[in-house]
Design an enzyme around this catalytic site. Sequence first.
Site, PDB file in Angstrom:
ATOM      1  N   HIS A 591       0.711  -1.233  -0.092  1.00 29.13           N
ATOM      2  CA  HIS A 591       0.080  -0.172   0.072  1.00 29.13           C
ATOM      3  C   HIS A 591       0.835   1.254  -0.057  1.00 29.13           C
ATOM      4  CE1 HIS A 591       0.200  -0.080   4.462  1.00 29.13           C
ATOM      5  NE2 HIS A 591       0.321   1.180   4.126  1.00 29.13           N
ATOM      6  N   ASP A 642      -0.581  -7.457   1.215  1.00 29.69           N
ATOM      7  CA  ASP A 642      -0.015  -6.298   1.400  1.00 29.69           C
ATOM      8  C   ASP A 642       1.429  -6.208   1.469  1.00 29.69           C
ATOM      9  OD1 ASP A 642       0.247  -3.535   1.557  1.00 29.69           O
ATOM     10  OD2 ASP A 642      -0.748  -3.136   3.400  1.00 29.69           O
ATOM     11  N   GLY A 734       3.350   6.012   8.675  1.00 28.90           N
ATOM     12  CA  GLY A 734       4.728   6.255   8.558  1.00 28.90           C
ATOM     13  C   GLY A 734       5.595   4.965   9.000  1.00 28.90           C
ATOM     14  N   SER A 736       4.213   2.179   8.216  1.00 29.18           N
ATOM     15  CA  SER A 736       3.946   1.227   7.274  1.00 29.18           C
ATOM     16  C   SER A 736       5.228   0.535   6.308  1.00 29.18           C
ATOM     17  CB  SER A 736       3.120   1.651   6.067  1.00 29.18           C
ATOM     18  OG  SER A 736       1.663   1.983   6.551  1.00 29.18           O
ATOM     19  N   GLY A 737       4.898  -0.724   6.373  1.00 36.33           N
ATOM     20  CA  GLY A 737       5.846  -1.751   5.640  1.00 36.33           C
ATOM     21  C   GLY A 737       7.117  -2.013   6.538  1.00 36.33           C
TER      22      GLY A 737
END
Length: 785
Positions: A591, A642, A734, A736-737
């Site tokens: 995403h 994701d 922030g 994310s991932g």
Amino acid sequence: MEAEEQEEDANSLSKDGSETNSTTSRDCRRYVPLGIVFVLLAGTAAATWYFLGKKSTRFFPCVGVRWGRVKAMSSPTSICVFGQHLQIKSGQIWANPSLLRINYRPWHLEPSVLQFYSGSLQVLNRQYFPDLGEVESRAFWLESAKLQNMLKDLIHATELGRYYNSSTVYAFGEGALTFFFWFTLQIPESKQKEMTAERVNTMLHQELSASFNISGSLSYQAEYRVNPDSLVLLGEYPLLSCGLSHQTWPQAYRVPKKGYEKIYGCSRQEPVVEVLSSGPVMSIVWKKAMYSYYDPFILTAQAVPLKACEVNITLREGLELQGKISTPHYPSYYSPNTQCTWHMTVPSLGYGVTLWFDAYALSRQKQDLPCTQGQWIIQNRRLCGLRTLQAYAERIPVTSSADITITFTSQISLTGPGVQAAYSLYNLSDPCPGEFLCSVNGLCVPACDGIKDCPNGLDERNCVCPAKFQCREDSTCIEFSRVCNQQQDCANGTDEEQCSEGVPCGPFTHRCDDGTCVKKPNPRCDTTADCRDLSDEERCDCGLQAPLSRIVGGANSVEGEWPWQASLQVRGRHICGGTLIADRWVVSAAHCFQDERLASPSIWTVYLGKYFQNTSSHTEVSFKVIRLFLHPYYEEDSHDYDVALLQLDHPVITSPFIQPICLPAPSHLFEPGLHCWITGWGALKEGGHISNVLQKVDVQIIQQDICSEAYHYMISPRMLCAGYHKGKKDACQGDSGGPLACEEPSGRWFLAGLVSWGMGCARPNSYGVYTRITQVLGWMNQTMG
Ligand SMILES: *[C@@H]1O[C@H](CO)[C@@H](O)[C@H](O)[C@H]1NC(C)=O
Ligand SMILES: *[C@@H]1O[C@H](CO)[C@@H](O)[C@H](O)[C@H]1NC(C)=O
Ligand SMILES: *[C@@H]1O[C@H](CO)[C@@H](O)[C@H](O)[C@H]1NC(C)=O
Ligand SMILES: *[C@@H]1O[C@H](CO)[C@@H](O)[C@H](O)[C@H]1NC(C)=O
Ligand SMILES: *[C@@H]1O[C@H](CO)[C@@H](O)[C@H](O)[C@H]1NC(C)=O
Ligand SMILES: *[C@@H]1O[C@H](CO)[C@@H](O)[C@H](O)[C@H]1NC(C)=O
Ligand SMILES: *[C@@H]1O[C@H](CO)[C@@H](O)[C@H](O)[C@H]1NC(C)=O
Ligand SMILES: [Ca+2]
Ligand SMILES: [Ca+2]
Ligand SMILES: [Ca+2]
């Protein structure tokens, strides 16, 4: 990153707030109802009239429309007539009275849609000649321009005139001159349904036949004698996002040498589209999708041999994959009249055949409904294909004869991405050894592991020990962490049996490279040889923190504590976290790249060994991204799958501050209750700023069904939840991932998840949701090659 210990300022950074797209307004909104008076005067001589738009195209729509005197009261005024934007100078404006009919209704104020129609017509008083086969010839250009105007006049002579938008003549056929065209009508939404190809065909046909014998009275007939019965009109192309349609022409027509129309590239996931024709001539109609893609494209064409699509296959004993069946010239789009038949012969009646599809599923369809994405007939059962974002297997049992017949037809005149399936045998009496056969999608899934892998959840029904180890002697359940830990936990100690030898493979066993399985949970890289082939202790250069940086309290991390943490930046701005998993490979969340503006790998910079955001340190190294892979099943709305992989432009030199994390084995257990850590520079509270220092927060793995309930069953098997019921500690914007990392007793850290989504940050009963790494390992392994 949000943690209860944090104090932070409350300045809120509105993310991308300045970049809202202005809504595009259509051209024809402006009209001045009171400032303009229409006076219709028949039989008056023409006077002064101006079209300030000098381009002749502005004039054409008025051909066939009768003009009257238009009086404009205020100067200069804009009005819209029949979808055209005409500027009229103040003063009295007149037109030729013999062409006078004004039908002024502000219908264009209603939202309208562009509808495409394509077809062909025959001109009786013209013959084809070879120059017309050359798209670049002058003859082609002259003839197509004239016919285009004729077509325009024809449309304007009917009720369709007011909707006319554009027309193109793009090819000619042999014999009495046949020309191929498409045109677009801009139709108000309320009328869209009525304007079927059939209806438009009827209207044009009526106009053509009515005037056929009265030669030359209307301008479009002045030069051409058009055979009304030759009219072929195909498809109003629906306004679905992407459409690619074919027309099939008889053999005799010449193939235009060059691509005359456009081919689509509707979706980023399909950067290249290859399309097969169904005959030697193909017409491709390009329609802009609802999304706006302004990129230019290149179209090339190539002649390919016809491929027979009837194959006899004899399968041999064994359960491994034996081959693939596919539509001709896969992965080209199949052609609109594809017909394939595969005859399979199995070695004995104890076997069935499995067809393994990728992103394509088969389902029953009501008898009368056509299959729009391919029709399959398997042993006389009719099934419709459907493109999906999941894996699917079709199980074909063999009952009375060892022969199986499978056919594929593109039932309606529509093309689609090529279809391919791998095939293998399966044992009819034991289709999924050690696993559960999910009847919904034909896949073998782990039973009783606490995750509802099967859409109907049957793999987790009637479990004695859901997600736990079952003692053989009395069926008590113990945690997997107590299996093979050299302490007797089952009544008679069966949890400690067979710990150093092979066991039959099952959902909770570790599979060694040689295919044997061991009972001990999470044996990878724990410094004990568990597999006979020692594969569990190979490739273990991962997951160690810098020697002096053991976890200390507080939310600020210590430099070198999380050496796999990456900062993914665009133009110097931290956007997402990432995790180093191998030389040149960083994993993150899909995403992070879904926005059009973030989709290109070249705009990203990856930092490893970073600690402060405000300044660069001597330990950090930056990389450009050469390739970016999103999981092909990633779905924006559900956040399923994701995960994204970034390939870096130069090798990673490991140091105490830069070090890959260990990837878990597919059977690795991250048991509920386990404390793991999330790290990142994300916001310190919902809506807050990113943080300057790399943050860390400990979270607890949450049982899948508890999280699933908390999130109203939006949790897929590819998701893993962590956090606390009371909230307080969570990942945030922030992060994310970034990694959800868990430490094994050996001291090595394993990647359990990627920060994916959640309801707000750290809200009560809203756990953080992570991409479950063990479920996407197959794709990661394949992608990293
Ligand atoms: C055709 O439609 C497009 C898109 O709505 C519009 O921009 C264009 O001006 C129209 N052209 C004509 C001639 O109506
Ligand atoms: C046009 O003329 C042909 C014969 O010349 C006749 O068969 C046909 O019916 C006429 N069509 C119309 C619409 O009058
Ligand atoms: C397949 O086998 C059938 C008989 O079983 C035969 O008639 C047919 O020609 C074969 N097709 C091919 C392509 O070999
Ligand atoms: C199928 O599985 C059953 C039960 O496990 C086994 O007895 C049989 O030999 C298998 N059949 C084949 C053909 O492998
Ligand atoms: C445990 O072992 C004892 C002695 O070997 C035996 O009597 C008992 O039945 C066993 N218990 C179970 C549950 O198998
Ligand atoms: C960066 O932040 C750290 C800690 O907040 C601070 O000590 C340092 O002065 C800052 N450096 C710069 C260049 O702003
Ligand atoms: C990873 O991929 C390689 C080939 O690309 C394959 O040999 C290996 O078995 C795969 N490993 C896993 C765990 O899927
Ligand atoms: Ca399961
Ligand atoms: Ca034990
Ligand atoms: Ca080991």
